[in-house]
Design a protein around this motif. Structure first.
Motif, PDB file in Angstrom:
ATOM      1  N   ARG A   1       0.812  -1.209   0.000  1.00  0.00           N
ATOM      2  CA  ARG A   1       0.000   0.000   0.000  1.00  0.00           C
ATOM      3  C   ARG A   1       0.849   1.264   0.000  1.00  0.00           C
ATOM      4  O   ARG A   1       0.315   2.371  -0.113  1.00  0.00           O
ATOM      5  CB  ARG A   1      -0.930  -0.008   1.218  1.00  0.00           C
ATOM      6  CG  ARG A   1      -1.881  -1.192   1.264  1.00  0.00           C
ATOM      7  CD  ARG A   1      -2.661  -1.217   2.559  1.00  0.00           C
ATOM      8  NE  ARG A   1      -3.466   0.001   2.726  1.00  0.00           N
ATOM      9  CZ  ARG A   1      -4.044   0.373   3.858  1.00  0.00           C
ATOM     10  NH1 ARG A   1      -3.887  -0.365   4.939  1.00  0.00           N
ATOM     11  NH2 ARG A   1      -4.758   1.479   3.922  1.00  0.00           N
ATOM     12  N   LEU A   2       2.158   1.125   0.141  1.00  0.00           N
ATOM     13  CA  LEU A   2       3.027   2.292   0.215  1.00  0.00           C
ATOM     14  C   LEU A   2       3.152   2.997  -1.132  1.00  0.00           C
ATOM     15  O   LEU A   2       3.180   2.354  -2.193  1.00  0.00           O
ATOM     16  CB  LEU A   2       4.423   1.871   0.686  1.00  0.00           C
ATOM     17  CG  LEU A   2       4.524   1.386   2.132  1.00  0.00           C
ATOM     18  CD1 LEU A   2       5.877   0.721   2.361  1.00  0.00           C
ATOM     19  CD2 LEU A   2       4.306   2.534   3.113  1.00  0.00           C
ATOM     20  N   GLU A   3       3.268   4.311  -1.088  1.00  0.00           N
ATOM     21  CA  GLU A   3       3.531   5.126  -2.270  1.00  0.00           C
ATOM     22  C   GLU A   3       5.000   5.535  -2.243  1.00  0.00           C
ATOM     23  O   GLU A   3       5.440   6.187  -1.293  1.00  0.00           O
ATOM     24  CB  GLU A   3       2.627   6.351  -2.270  1.00  0.00           C
ATOM     25  CG  GLU A   3       2.691   7.158  -3.544  1.00  0.00           C
ATOM     26  CD  GLU A   3       1.650   8.261  -3.571  1.00  0.00           C
ATOM     27  OE1 GLU A   3       1.078   8.513  -4.651  1.00  0.00           O
ATOM     28  OE2 GLU A   3       1.417   8.888  -2.506  1.00  0.00           O
ATOM     29  N   ILE A   4       5.741   5.162  -3.282  1.00  0.00           N
ATOM     30  CA  ILE A   4       7.185   5.386  -3.324  1.00  0.00           C
ATOM     31  C   ILE A   4       7.517   6.291  -4.501  1.00  0.00           C
ATOM     32  O   ILE A   4       7.070   6.032  -5.635  1.00  0.00           O
ATOM     33  CB  ILE A   4       7.931   4.040  -3.408  1.00  0.00           C
ATOM     34  CG1 ILE A   4       7.554   3.178  -2.193  1.00  0.00           C
ATOM     35  CG2 ILE A   4       9.448   4.258  -3.465  1.00  0.00           C
ATOM     36  CD1 ILE A   4       8.133   1.791  -2.211  1.00  0.00           C
TER      37      ILE A   4
ATOM     38  N   MET B   1       5.106  14.242   6.146  1.00  0.00           N
ATOM     39  CA  MET B   1       4.379  13.862   4.933  1.00  0.00           C
ATOM     40  C   MET B   1       4.120  12.355   4.853  1.00  0.00           C
ATOM     41  O   MET B   1       3.377  11.901   3.992  1.00  0.00           O
ATOM     42  CB  MET B   1       5.183  14.293   3.699  1.00  0.00           C
ATOM     43  CG  MET B   1       5.372  15.779   3.556  1.00  0.00           C
ATOM     44  SD  MET B   1       6.554  16.174   2.225  1.00  0.00           S
ATOM     45  CE  MET B   1       5.798  15.348   0.831  1.00  0.00           C
ATOM     46  N   GLY B   2       4.787  11.590   5.720  1.00  0.00           N
ATOM     47  CA  GLY B   2       4.694  10.140   5.588  1.00  0.00           C
ATOM     48  C   GLY B   2       5.472   9.621   4.397  1.00  0.00           C
ATOM     49  O   GLY B   2       5.156   8.570   3.834  1.00  0.00           O
ATOM     50  N   GLN B   3       6.526  10.352   4.015  1.00  0.00           N
ATOM     51  CA  GLN B   3       7.310   9.979   2.838  1.00  0.00           C
ATOM     52  C   GLN B   3       8.762   9.665   3.177  1.00  0.00           C
ATOM     53  O   GLN B   3       9.538   9.264   2.311  1.00  0.00           O
ATOM     54  CB  GLN B   3       7.267  11.111   1.805  1.00  0.00           C
ATOM     55  CG  GLN B   3       7.653  10.711   0.397  1.00  0.00           C
ATOM     56  CD  GLN B   3       6.762   9.612  -0.155  1.00  0.00           C
ATOM     57  OE1 GLN B   3       5.541   9.676  -0.017  1.00  0.00           O
ATOM     58  NE2 GLN B   3       7.354   8.603  -0.767  1.00  0.00           N
ATOM     59  N   PHE B   4       9.131   9.817   4.431  1.00  0.00           N
ATOM     60  CA  PHE B   4      10.525   9.616   4.820  1.00  0.00           C
ATOM     61  C   PHE B   4      11.019   8.226   4.412  1.00  0.00           C
ATOM     62  O   PHE B   4      10.430   7.205   4.767  1.00  0.00           O
ATOM     63  CB  PHE B   4      10.674   9.793   6.329  1.00  0.00           C
ATOM     64  CG  PHE B   4      12.049   9.478   6.851  1.00  0.00           C
ATOM     65  CD1 PHE B   4      13.150  10.206   6.443  1.00  0.00           C
ATOM     66  CD2 PHE B   4      12.242   8.430   7.736  1.00  0.00           C
ATOM     67  CE1 PHE B   4      14.415   9.916   6.913  1.00  0.00           C
ATOM     68  CE2 PHE B   4      13.499   8.128   8.225  1.00  0.00           C
ATOM     69  CZ  PHE B   4      14.596   8.872   7.806  1.00  0.00           C
TER      70      PHE B   4
ATOM     71  N   HIS C   1      14.442  -0.693   4.877  1.00  0.00           N
ATOM     72  CA  HIS C   1      13.643  -1.739   5.524  1.00  0.00           C
ATOM     73  C   HIS C   1      12.149  -1.447   5.399  1.00  0.00           C
ATOM     74  O   HIS C   1      11.325  -2.330   5.633  1.00  0.00           O
ATOM     75  CB  HIS C   1      14.010  -1.860   7.003  1.00  0.00           C
ATOM     76  CG  HIS C   1      15.459  -2.113   7.235  1.00  0.00           C
ATOM     77  ND1 HIS C   1      16.026  -2.046   8.496  1.00  0.00           N
ATOM     78  CD2 HIS C   1      16.471  -2.420   6.387  1.00  0.00           C
ATOM     79  CE1 HIS C   1      17.332  -2.291   8.401  1.00  0.00           C
ATOM     80  NE2 HIS C   1      17.613  -2.514   7.131  1.00  0.00           N
ATOM     81  N   GLU C   2      11.806  -0.224   5.009  1.00  0.00           N
ATOM     82  CA  GLU C   2      10.402   0.138   4.807  1.00  0.00           C
ATOM     83  C   GLU C   2       9.845  -0.430   3.508  1.00  0.00           C
ATOM     84  O   GLU C   2       8.632  -0.559   3.366  1.00  0.00           O
ATOM     85  CB  GLU C   2      10.261   1.662   4.751  1.00  0.00           C
ATOM     86  CG  GLU C   2      10.792   2.420   5.947  1.00  0.00           C
ATOM     87  CD  GLU C   2      10.767   3.925   5.696  1.00  0.00           C
ATOM     88  OE1 GLU C   2       9.800   4.416   5.071  1.00  0.00           O
ATOM     89  OE2 GLU C   2      11.720   4.624   6.101  1.00  0.00           O
ATOM     90  N   HIS C   3      10.704  -0.754   2.571  1.00  0.00           N
ATOM     91  CA  HIS C   3      10.275  -1.012   1.200  1.00  0.00           C
ATOM     92  C   HIS C   3       9.698  -2.414   1.005  1.00  0.00           C
ATOM     93  O   HIS C   3      10.129  -3.373   1.658  1.00  0.00           O
ATOM     94  CB  HIS C   3      11.460  -0.804   0.248  1.00  0.00           C
ATOM     95  CG  HIS C   3      11.842   0.631   0.077  1.00  0.00           C
ATOM     96  ND1 HIS C   3      11.708   1.299  -1.110  1.00  0.00           N
ATOM     97  CD2 HIS C   3      12.339   1.547   0.955  1.00  0.00           C
ATOM     98  CE1 HIS C   3      12.115   2.554  -0.964  1.00  0.00           C
ATOM     99  NE2 HIS C   3      12.509   2.729   0.281  1.00  0.00           N
ATOM    100  N   PRO C   4       8.747  -2.554   0.075  1.00  0.00           N
ATOM    101  CA  PRO C   4       8.139  -3.865  -0.175  1.00  0.00           C
ATOM    102  C   PRO C   4       9.125  -4.934  -0.642  1.00  0.00           C
ATOM    103  O   PRO C   4       8.873  -6.124  -0.449  1.00  0.00           O
ATOM    104  CB  PRO C   4       7.114  -3.572  -1.283  1.00  0.00           C
ATOM    105  CG  PRO C   4       6.787  -2.126  -1.121  1.00  0.00           C
ATOM    106  CD  PRO C   4       8.064  -1.476  -0.673  1.00  0.00           C
ATOM    107  N   ASN C   5      10.236  -4.536  -1.252  1.00  0.00           N
ATOM    108  CA  ASN C   5      11.204  -5.521  -1.745  1.00  0.00           C
ATOM    109  C   ASN C   5      12.260  -5.891  -0.714  1.00  0.00           C
ATOM    110  O   ASN C   5      13.217  -6.606  -1.025  1.00  0.00           O
ATOM    111  CB  ASN C   5      11.884  -5.029  -3.029  1.00  0.00           C
ATOM    112  CG  ASN C   5      12.766  -3.807  -2.789  1.00  0.00           C
ATOM    113  OD1 ASN C   5      12.557  -3.060  -1.835  1.00  0.00           O
ATOM    114  ND2 ASN C   5      13.734  -3.591  -3.665  1.00  0.00           N
ATOM    115  N   CYS C   6      12.101  -5.423   0.518  1.00  0.00           N
ATOM    116  CA  CYS C   6      13.061  -5.785   1.567  1.00  0.00           C
ATOM    117  C   CYS C   6      12.836  -7.235   1.980  1.00  0.00           C
ATOM    118  O   CYS C   6      11.729  -7.628   2.349  1.00  0.00           O
ATOM    119  CB  CYS C   6      12.912  -4.862   2.767  1.00  0.00           C
ATOM    120  SG  CYS C   6      14.101  -5.201   4.085  1.00  0.00           S
TER     121      CYS C   6
END
Length: 326
Positions: free
Chosen positions: A10-13, A119-122, A188-193
């Motif tokens: 659900r994250l926006e990158i 912003m929730g983008q860090f 570590h936040e990312h979906p591919n971690c």
């Protein structure tokens, strides 16, 4: 019942080109550039011990550093020590590898935490997240974290690869290891971690690090601004190395440690750890690096100062002393 987990899909990158950066590649100083002046009466002794460790004893000189050491522009000074064989191992935390990679890739790094956490983008940037895939590829090839990232920086010919400690470490065959804490770093936040690959890569680096520590007798351990990973990784690796040395009838006791940080230690007395009633007891570099691990015959130094001053000052002193002895 299993606990509910966060859904990373659900994250926006966003791409790095949309990120505001606080640091660019111009911060990296060459050996000929003017740098802020710094002096300390104990620097010459540390420099002499480094040169003696390498030229007289063929012992390990290990430099552990926090991420700020990279983001304040010290990479080329560290690389020159690497090229001259005066530092045999570099070690950092996950953030140190991320700054190194971003500077090599786009010549910029360091986002505003205050701005982007609101912003929730860090940390949620596409190119930085690719590090997870680079690490997985390295694990498939039996590489640790530092070598995997260094290989990518060098072999993919990233624009600033010759200013990258990890990239030059790979190129020159000098171990550069990365010691992470799970959940500590933006990738570590990312979906591919991949937690398994991440752990395997950093644990491989820990074993490489521990092997370097087996040659620390008459060597030097330098810790620049790593207040948690630095002393904790060093402590466990030294225990392992001393365990094997004891079985072989050897010692790892006569070596030099030096901590470079900002805490003011009154009266310069750090030969013993402060009492538990003193909040400074929990400053691990003091009790671990300066006191406990050199208690059997080592020598320790504490240098208070900013990294953009201390790293160039020590590096240039080491290089000058080594050149004078040739």
């Amino acid at each position: 019942m299993p606990f509910e987990k966060f859904d990373r899909s659900r994250l926006e990158i966003f791409p790095l080109e949309q990120r505001v950066h606080d640091v660019d590649i111009s911060v990296v100083k060459s050996l000929d550039d003017p740098v802020p002046p710094f002096s300390h009466p104990e620097l010459p002794a540390i420099a002499r011990d480094v040169v003696a460790a390498r030229r007289e004893h063929d012992a390990t000189v290990l430099m552990m550093y926090g991420a700020h050491v990279i983001r304040t522009g010290n990479g080329l000074h560290m690389i020159e020590l690497m090229k001259r064989g005066l530092v045999t191992h570099f070690a950092t935390n996950g953030a140190g590898s991320i700054h190194d990679y971003e500077l090599a890739l786009i010549g910029r790094t360091c986002e505003s935490v205050a701005k982007y956490i609101s912003m929730g983008q860090f940390g949620l940037w596409t190119e930085t997240g690719r590090l997870n895939d680079i690490i997985k590829e390295g694990v498939r090839d039996g590489l640790g974290w530092g070598e995997a990232v260094g290989r990518y920086i060098w072999e993919e010919k990233l624009p600033n690869r010759e200013k990258s400690v990890l990239g030059m470490g790979y190129h020159l065959g000098v171990p550069c290891t990365v010691h992470i804490g799970v959940g500590n770093d933006i990738i570590h936040e990312h979906p591919n971690c991949d937690g398994a690959a991440m752990g395997e890569a950093s644990y491989t680096d820990f074993l490489i690090y521990a092997q370097s520590v087996t040659k620390l007798e008459h060597g030097v351990f330098l810790n620049f601004g790593s207040a948690v990973a630095g002393p904790e990784v060093y402590l466990k690796a030294l225990a392992m190395a001393r365990n094997v040395a004891r079985q072989e009838g050897r010692q790892i006791a006569h070596f030099t440690t030096a901590v470079f940080d900002l805490l003011e230690i009154e009266n310069g007395d750090f030969s013993a750890a402060p009492p538990k009633s003193d909040p400074r007891y929990y400053f691990r570099p003091w009790k671990t690096i300066l006191a406990r691990t050199v208690a059997d015959g080592g020598v320790s130094h504490y240098i208070r100062g900013e990294h953009q001053r201390t790293v160039p000052a020590l590096a240039r002193m080491i290089l000058e002393l080594d050149s004078a002895g040739k």
